[in-house]
Design a protein around this motif. Structure first.
Motif, PDB file in Angstrom:
ATOM      1  N   LEU A   1       0.660  18.415   2.455  1.00  0.00           N
ATOM      2  CA  LEU A   1       0.997  17.509   1.357  1.00  0.00           C
ATOM      3  C   LEU A   1       2.290  16.757   1.646  1.00  0.00           C
ATOM      4  N   GLN A   2       3.257  17.429   2.230  1.00  0.00           N
ATOM      5  CA  GLN A   2       4.519  16.785   2.590  1.00  0.00           C
ATOM      6  C   GLN A   2       4.292  15.621   3.533  1.00  0.00           C
ATOM      7  N   HIS A   3       3.567  15.895   4.614  1.00  0.00           N
ATOM      8  CA  HIS A   3       3.351  14.847   5.603  1.00  0.00           C
ATOM      9  C   HIS A   3       2.426  13.747   5.084  1.00  0.00           C
ATOM     10  N   LEU A   4       1.479  14.141   4.266  1.00  0.00           N
ATOM     11  CA  LEU A   4       0.589  13.156   3.669  1.00  0.00           C
ATOM     12  C   LEU A   4       1.365  12.195   2.782  1.00  0.00           C
ATOM     13  N   SER A   5       2.309  12.724   2.007  1.00  0.00           N
ATOM     14  CA  SER A   5       3.102  11.862   1.133  1.00  0.00           C
ATOM     15  C   SER A   5       4.028  10.962   1.945  1.00  0.00           C
ATOM     16  N   PHE A   6       4.601  11.479   3.032  1.00  0.00           N
ATOM     17  CA  PHE A   6       5.429  10.637   3.893  1.00  0.00           C
ATOM     18  C   PHE A   6       4.619   9.482   4.471  1.00  0.00           C
ATOM     19  N   PHE A   7       3.449   9.816   5.015  1.00  0.00           N
ATOM     20  CA  PHE A   7       2.640   8.790   5.678  1.00  0.00           C
ATOM     21  C   PHE A   7       2.058   7.806   4.667  1.00  0.00           C
ATOM     22  N   GLY A   8       1.576   8.325   3.533  1.00  0.00           N
ATOM     23  CA  GLY A   8       0.984   7.453   2.529  1.00  0.00           C
ATOM     24  C   GLY A   8       1.988   6.488   1.931  1.00  0.00           C
ATOM     25  N   THR A   9       3.174   6.983   1.574  1.00  0.00           N
ATOM     26  CA  THR A   9       4.193   6.090   1.011  1.00  0.00           C
ATOM     27  C   THR A   9       4.741   5.145   2.070  1.00  0.00           C
ATOM     28  N   ALA A  10       4.728   5.564   3.336  1.00  0.00           N
ATOM     29  CA  ALA A  10       5.144   4.657   4.412  1.00  0.00           C
ATOM     30  C   ALA A  10       4.175   3.487   4.532  1.00  0.00           C
ATOM     31  N   LEU A  11       2.868   3.750   4.411  1.00  0.00           N
ATOM     32  CA  LEU A  11       1.888   2.665   4.427  1.00  0.00           C
ATOM     33  C   LEU A  11       2.142   1.694   3.275  1.00  0.00           C
ATOM     34  N   LEU A  12       2.398   2.238   2.075  1.00  0.00           N
ATOM     35  CA  LEU A  12       2.696   1.372   0.930  1.00  0.00           C
ATOM     36  C   LEU A  12       3.972   0.572   1.163  1.00  0.00           C
ATOM     37  N   PHE A  13       4.978   1.215   1.753  1.00  0.00           N
ATOM     38  CA  PHE A  13       6.261   0.553   1.985  1.00  0.00           C
ATOM     39  C   PHE A  13       6.119  -0.620   2.949  1.00  0.00           C
ATOM     40  N   TRP A  14       5.406  -0.406   4.055  1.00  0.00           N
ATOM     41  CA  TRP A  14       5.292  -1.463   5.064  1.00  0.00           C
ATOM     42  C   TRP A  14       4.269  -2.527   4.691  1.00  0.00           C
ATOM     43  N   TRP A  15       3.387  -2.222   3.739  1.00  0.00           N
ATOM     44  CA  TRP A  15       2.305  -3.156   3.394  1.00  0.00           C
ATOM     45  C   TRP A  15       2.817  -4.526   2.970  1.00  0.00           C
ATOM     46  N   PRO A  16       3.718  -4.645   1.961  1.00  0.00           N
ATOM     47  CA  PRO A  16       4.162  -5.986   1.570  1.00  0.00           C
ATOM     48  C   PRO A  16       5.017  -6.673   2.626  1.00  0.00           C
ATOM     49  N   ILE A  17       5.604  -5.917   3.537  1.00  0.00           N
ATOM     50  CA  ILE A  17       6.390  -6.512   4.612  1.00  0.00           C
ATOM     51  C   ILE A  17       5.472  -7.110   5.666  1.00  0.00           C
ATOM     52  N   ILE A  18       4.383  -6.415   5.976  1.00  0.00           N
ATOM     53  CA  ILE A  18       3.473  -6.843   7.043  1.00  0.00           C
ATOM     54  C   ILE A  18       2.321  -7.680   6.501  1.00  0.00           C
ATOM     55  N   ASP A  19       1.843  -7.366   5.283  1.00  0.00           N
ATOM     56  CA  ASP A  19       0.712  -8.065   4.651  1.00  0.00           C
ATOM     57  C   ASP A  19      -0.502  -8.071   5.569  1.00  0.00           C
ATOM     58  N   PRO A  20      -1.097  -6.902   5.813  1.00  0.00           N
ATOM     59  CA  PRO A  20      -2.110  -6.789   6.870  1.00  0.00           C
ATOM     60  C   PRO A  20      -3.490  -7.323   6.511  1.00  0.00           C
ATOM     61  N   VAL A  21      -3.772  -7.716   5.263  1.00  0.00           N
ATOM     62  CA  VAL A  21      -5.146  -8.110   4.937  1.00  0.00           C
ATOM     63  C   VAL A  21      -5.516  -9.533   5.371  1.00  0.00           C
ATOM     64  N   PRO A  22      -4.750 -10.596   5.122  1.00  0.00           N
ATOM     65  CA  PRO A  22      -3.616 -10.771   4.208  1.00  0.00           C
ATOM     66  C   PRO A  22      -4.078 -11.227   2.842  1.00  0.00           C
ATOM     67  N   ARG A  23      -3.184 -11.017   1.854  1.00  0.00           N
ATOM     68  CA  ARG A  23      -3.479 -11.500   0.502  1.00  0.00           C
ATOM     69  C   ARG A  23      -2.445 -12.543   0.090  1.00  0.00           C
ATOM     70  N   HIS A  24      -1.665 -12.998   1.067  1.00  0.00           N
ATOM     71  CA  HIS A  24      -0.599 -13.973   0.805  1.00  0.00           C
ATOM     72  C   HIS A  24       0.443 -13.413  -0.160  1.00  0.00           C
ATOM     73  N   HIS A  25       0.651 -12.105  -0.101  1.00  0.00           N
ATOM     74  CA  HIS A  25       1.641 -11.449  -0.939  1.00  0.00           C
ATOM     75  C   HIS A  25       2.801 -10.918  -0.090  1.00  0.00           C
ATOM     76  N   ARG A  26       2.914 -11.375   1.135  1.00  0.00           N
ATOM     77  CA  ARG A  26       4.012 -10.893   1.975  1.00  0.00           C
ATOM     78  C   ARG A  26       5.342 -11.314   1.361  1.00  0.00           C
ATOM     79  N   VAL A  27       6.286 -10.392   1.318  1.00  0.00           N
ATOM     80  CA  VAL A  27       7.603 -10.710   0.775  1.00  0.00           C
ATOM     81  C   VAL A  27       8.376 -11.542   1.790  1.00  0.00           C
ATOM     82  N   SER A  28       9.370 -12.252   1.310  1.00  0.00           N
ATOM     83  CA  SER A  28      10.196 -13.058   2.202  1.00  0.00           C
ATOM     84  C   SER A  28      11.010 -12.157   3.119  1.00  0.00           C
ATOM     85  N   GLY A  29      11.502 -12.735   4.193  1.00  0.00           N
ATOM     86  CA  GLY A  29      12.317 -11.958   5.125  1.00  0.00           C
ATOM     87  C   GLY A  29      13.538 -11.360   4.464  1.00  0.00           C
ATOM     88  N   LEU A  30      14.098 -12.076   3.478  1.00  0.00           N
ATOM     89  CA  LEU A  30      15.276 -11.573   2.789  1.00  0.00           C
ATOM     90  C   LEU A  30      14.928 -10.343   1.946  1.00  0.00           C
TER      91      LEU A  30
END
Length: 287
Positions: free
Chosen positions: A171-200
């Protein structure tokens, strides 16, 4: 599909440092096989993807293999340093590299358009699902969840349970990995959905996480006693003592993880500044 079994089987055979534990190996190789078959299908259809996508995805899965079935997992019950390295690899390397490999796009493009449309509608048609995904990948929410997981799991009582009890460890590692995916998602916008945050904004997200990580690393490094009971009495390899092991783990998080975050922040800021300059030049040329 990428959620791993994150602990080694101590009685399983080992070859070249890879522990032959079937669940962990399957949860690395099955995504690789699916991604490879999708690429093969795309080539058959004459649809190419940027060569960087497969390179980044395979690099991410290789890092997962190192973390889940290599020495980092083999020694994480004996050395906090190895356990910390495993966390950092999953959070800072595996998760962003997998997203940069655009697995969702690759898989959907490999499907016939009708099937891809049906699958997308099944997953995203429910209003509650769309709203949930929007909330979870919002920059502030994703940053808060990632840092909450990081802070909560480093409290001694929870960390000790993660070392001693396999379900809590998973559960510990699952939460680390799962929240890491959520964290990097708006930075990388892998789908994309045009929701990538600005560089700032992306730089601010990484900066906040770097500060939290640095504080935890500094606490582990500067503590004058061993904070996690299971590492007090375990037989440590290579002449390590529990306190030295804890200090090295803290330094790895403080200096090693902090340096990687700093490099990422500088890259994000550089990308943002270049984009802003390009837009300024474009406005001036059309004026």
């Amino acid at each position: 599909m990428f959620l791993p079994v994150l602990h080694v089987c101590p009685t399983c055979p080992s070859v070249l440092g890879i522990t032959l534990y079937p669940p962990a190996l399957l949860l690395v190789f099955v995504p690789v096989l699916a991604y490879t078959l999708a690429l093969w299908r795309l080539r058959q259809l004459g649809r190419m993807v940027p060569s960087s996508w497969p390179a980044l995805f395979y690099a991410g899965m290789l890092s997962a293999l190192v973390a889940l079935a290599g020495p980092l997992d083999t020694w994480n019950d004996e050395l906090l340093t190895m356990h910390m390295a495993q966390h950092l690899v999953l959070i800072q390397i595996t998760a962003p590299l997998i997203l940069l490999g655009r697995p969702v796009q690759v898989m959907l493009r490999a499907l016939p358009p009708q099937r891809a449309g049906v699958l997308t509608r099944l997953l995203l048609r429910p209003v509650w699902m769309r709203r949930l995904l929007t909330v979870l990948t919002a920059p502030l929410v994703a940053t808060a969840l990632a840092n909450l997981a990081l802070v909560v799991w480093h409290f001694p009582a929870l960390y000790e349970q993660a070392v001693l009890r396999q379900p809590v460890h998973d559960l510990q590692h699952l939460s680390f990995f799962g929240t890491a995916l959520l964290f990097w998602w708006p930075i990388i916008d892998p789908v994309p959905r045009h929701h990538r945050v600005s560089g700032l904004w992306a730089s601010l997200m990484v900066f906040i996480t770097a500060v939290v990580s640095t504080i935890i690393g500094a606490i582990l490094t500067l503590a004058d006693e061993v904070l996690y009971e299971p590492y007090r009495s375990v037989a440590m390899p290579w002449g390590f003592t529990p306190l030295v092991d804890q200090q090295l783990a803290g330094l790895l998080m403080w200096i090693g993880g902090g340096t990687l975050y700093l490099i990422i922040i500088l890259a994000l800021l550089a990308r943002w500044l270049l984009r802003e300059e390009g837009q300024r030049v474009a406005r001036e040329s059309t004026a």
